[in-house]
Scaffold this active site. Structure first.
Site, PDB file in Angstrom:
ATOM      1  N   SER A 138       0.834  -1.202   0.000  1.00 52.39           N
ATOM      2  CA  SER A 138       0.000   0.000   0.000  1.00 52.39           C
ATOM      3  C   SER A 138       0.864   1.246   0.000  1.00 52.39           C
ATOM      4  CB  SER A 138      -0.892   0.015   1.245  1.00 52.39           C
ATOM      5  OG  SER A 138      -1.558   1.258   1.362  1.00 52.39           O
ATOM      6  N   TYR A 151      -1.818   0.125  10.407  1.00 52.42           N
ATOM      7  CA  TYR A 151      -1.902  -0.501   9.093  1.00 52.42           C
ATOM      8  C   TYR A 151      -0.682  -0.120   8.241  1.00 52.42           C
ATOM      9  CZ  TYR A 151      -3.781  -1.032   4.272  1.00 52.42           C
ATOM     10  OH  TYR A 151      -3.985  -1.344   2.955  1.00 52.42           O
TER      11      TYR A 151
END
Lengths: 246, 441
Positions: A138, A151
């Site tokens: 990501s 995250y």
């Protein structure tokens, strides 16, 4: 025996997983879809068979059950040509700040599990002398943000793992792709405020993954705009960055 | 609540939007005042729930496909564009496609959409063999011409009001190529256009683009496009059997100011379009299916051309007998007004299959108008001509017709209502359109 190439998609029930499976199946690959609930994946396998006249199967895989990984790989009918991990868990950052169990699940789902399973496939692929490994990481891993650093930090770890694995595995004929999708309209982002011009649909990510595998790209930002955005964000001095509401 | 509108961007209304991920979740999502929505290409308020709108495009799986017969079972959210891209190269296309490929299978059934082949081959519903329907009272039933046939003929063209279409089995058309052999005919006026469409009855596809600002002797001047599926032997040397459908590249980035569309700009555009088309008239040539069937799909978000306030599409069908005079009266009103935009579409239709299917044997005319000024009153005036002629308006495009116009145009309405009531006694399934036109207040 079929002479077609095969792809194994870990996290096959996610929107990006389904899109990637379709992109590979359309290109003529046989597909294995792996997820916690194999029965739930069967409609997607049937979809691939009906659309593309290829073979598609379903497998049980739980990214948190690392003890099962050796058995999972050993139990495959054949080693695939390509393995793609789409697995990730956004979680809820404010909860993760006080709930250690939740933070642990986010970290393990985004870093520990995906890294270990792809590392295992890398060993097998190196033994065979070829193969492609794709990790969907990501842009959130490029720099920790106040709004999602649990995250983001796990994705950062995963990105670093993939980059190191790539450096090592490339010498043995095995290619490693890191995909950084940016904002994607999926179940995971439903209800979130996404910036329109920086947001893509899952099929765009699926096509980008296939393209990166076929062209042997190392790191893919699905929308080219993200490369620039993250370059700017990465180079901001920490003193400035920490004051930004971001 | 979320502000929602149809493709015409009028009206804009409040409705809660949910996107369930399983059929069980669809059932749980239904509250009193719910309706399903596909890809949002219905122009008005047909696919907006009175209270809750249930988005179905996540259901996009093909269940099974038989490459010998072209029979396919699929979920309702599959888009026709997806079907064409996936099965076109395998030699199969949908039998019926409307003017955009970005509609869902469920939406195409609910609107019983028609294409350029309706005069000969009927509507979308004719190629649907069965439907998995989740009724308003919570049953999930398989319906077909043989099984629950009342529900089947109420659901085809039933504008989503019999329940939520979950899956369908339908037949695809075997084709040799993805190309169309096209012939363009230029018609100097309405009589010539209607004669050309009449003569085009034997063609698989036929449609006319009318210059609706032309007046006087030029009233109804148009270009008629006839089409046949091209055989492989008709393709140019080296051409791909199946052309690639590009995603819309050119987008309309902003709402254009309403001044952009005015009498002068429309007149200039239409003059140019007519002359360029007339130059191509005569011999056959082979074109890709994409520009032939979906001329507007190449411009993403073309609905923004009409500005922030949106636009209305008025599509009526006039029974064949006496159609010429009524169409001339309508075109005359429109030409005098001068702000119907670009080109209107005229085509012949055949019998509709569903109880509320739009088509009836006659001529259909589709016109676009920006939302401004006294447009609502003006369209009421046209509606009076349509009703007097025994015609009706297309529900999938409607945003404003009156109950009286609707009730006059759809004689099977009482029967439809009885079937709807038996499937959904509490009338849980309600759209903004049904509140406007059907439901007891």
């Amino acid at each position: 025996m079929t002479s077609r190439k095969t792809v194994l998609v870990l996290g096959g029930s996610s929107d990006i997983g389904r899109a990637a499976a379709r992109a590979f199946a359309k290109a003529g690959y046989d597909v294995g879809l792996a997820g916690r609930d194999a029965a739930a994946l069967e409609p997607d396998a049937a979809d691939l068979r009906a659309r593309y006249n290829i073979e598609a199967s379903t497998l049980v895989f739980d990214v948190l059950d690392t003890a099962s990984f050796d058995g999972f790989v050993a139990g495959l009918p054949a080693l695939p040509d390509v393995v793609v991990s789409i697995i990730g868990l956004l979680g809820v950052q404010p909860n993760a700040e006080s709930d250690l169990a939740h933070a642990t699940t986010i970290m393990r789902s985004n870093y520990e599990g995906p890294s270990l399973i792809l590392g295992l496939f890398a060993e097998k692929f190196l033994g065979r002398g070829n193969g492609t490994i794709v990790g969907v990481s990501s842009v959130a891993g490029d720099r920790g943000r106040a709004s999602n650093y649990v995250y983001g930090s796990a994705k950062a770890g995963f990105s670093a793992f993939l980059s190191g694995l790539r450096a090592r595995a490339s010498r043995g004929g095995v290619h490693v792709v890191t995909v950084k999708p940016g904002f994607v309209r999926t179940k995971m982002t439903e209800g979130m405020k996404l910036i329109g011009p920086l947001t893509v649909d899952a099929p765009v990510v699926g096509d980008a993954i296939l393209n990166a595998v076929e062209k042997k790209t190392d790191v893919v930002y699905v929308s080219g705009k993200w490369r620039l955005v993250m370059l700017i964000i990465k180079t901001l001095p920490e003193a400035v960055f920490k004051k930004l509401k971001f | 609540m979320t502000l929602v509108s149809g493709w015409g961007r009028f009206p804009v209304v409040d409705s809660e939007v949910l996107r369930p991920r399983s059929f069980e979740a669809v059932g749980e999502a239904v509250v009193t005042g719910s309706v399903a929505r596909g890809n949002g290409r219905a122009y008005g308020d047909a696919a907006i729930g009175a209270v809750r709108t249930i988005g179905m495009t996540g259901f996009d799986r093909v269940r099974s496909f038989d490459s010998a017969t072209g029979r396919i079972r699929l979920e309702a959210g599959v888009l026709l564009s997806d079907l064409i891209d996936t099965f076109g190269p395998r030699g199969f296309l949908p039998f019926v496609v409307p003017g955009t490929r970005f509609v869902s299978v469920g939406g195409a059934i609910a609107a019983d959409v028609h294409g350029k082949n309706h005069h000969g081959e009927g509507g979308f519903g004719r190629y649907v063999d069965s439907i998995l329907l989740r009724t308003g009272q919570g049953e999930t039933i398989e319906i077909s011409r043989e099984q629950n046939s009342d529900a089947f003929f109420a659901t085809v063209g039933g504008i989503g009001l019999t329940g939520i279409i979950l899956e369908a089995t339908m037949r695809l058309r075997p084709v040799e190529t993805g190309w169309i052999r096209e012939r363009v005919i230029s018609a100097a006026d309405l009589d010539a256009a209607m004669r050309a469409l009449e003569a085009g009855d034997s063609a698989t596809y036929s449609v006319a683009w009318i210059d609706c600002v032309a007046r006087g002797n030029d009233l109804g001047r148009s270009l008629i496009y006839l089409g046949e599926h091209a055989a492989a032997s008709e393709l140019a040397e080296g051409a791909d059997r199946f052309p690639v459908g590009k995603n819309p590249g050119l987008a309309v980035p902003i709402d254009l100011p309403s001044i952009t569309l005015n009498r002068t700009s429309i007149r200039a555009f239409n003059e140019l379009y007519y002359r360029m088309g007339a130059r191509r008239a005569g011999g056959d040539h082979v074109v890709s299916l994409y520009p032939y069937f979906f001329p507007l799909d190449s411009i993403a978000d073309w609905n923004r051309i009409y500005g922030r306030r949106g636009f209305l599409q008025h599509q009526c069908v006039i029974p064949e007998r006496g159609a010429r005079a009524v169409l001339a009266d309508i075109l005359d009103l429109v030409a005098k007004r001068g702000d119907a935009s670009f080109l209107a579409v005229l085509k012949k239709l055949g019998h509709g299959d569903g109880l509320l299917s739009f088509p009836l044997p006659g001529y259909t005319l589709a016109l676009d108008f920006p939302v401004k000024g006294d447009i609502l009153n003006f369209l009421d005036e046209i509606d009076r001509l349509v009703v007097a002629a025994g015609g009706r308006l297309y529900l999938a495009k409607d945003a404003r017709q009156s109950r009286a116009t609707f009730e006059a145009g759809y004689p099977a309405l009482a029967r439809f209502n009885a079937i709807r009531k038996s499937l959904d006694p509490a009338q849980n399934i309600r759209s903004k359109l049904s509140q406007r036109l059907f439901d007891e207040v």
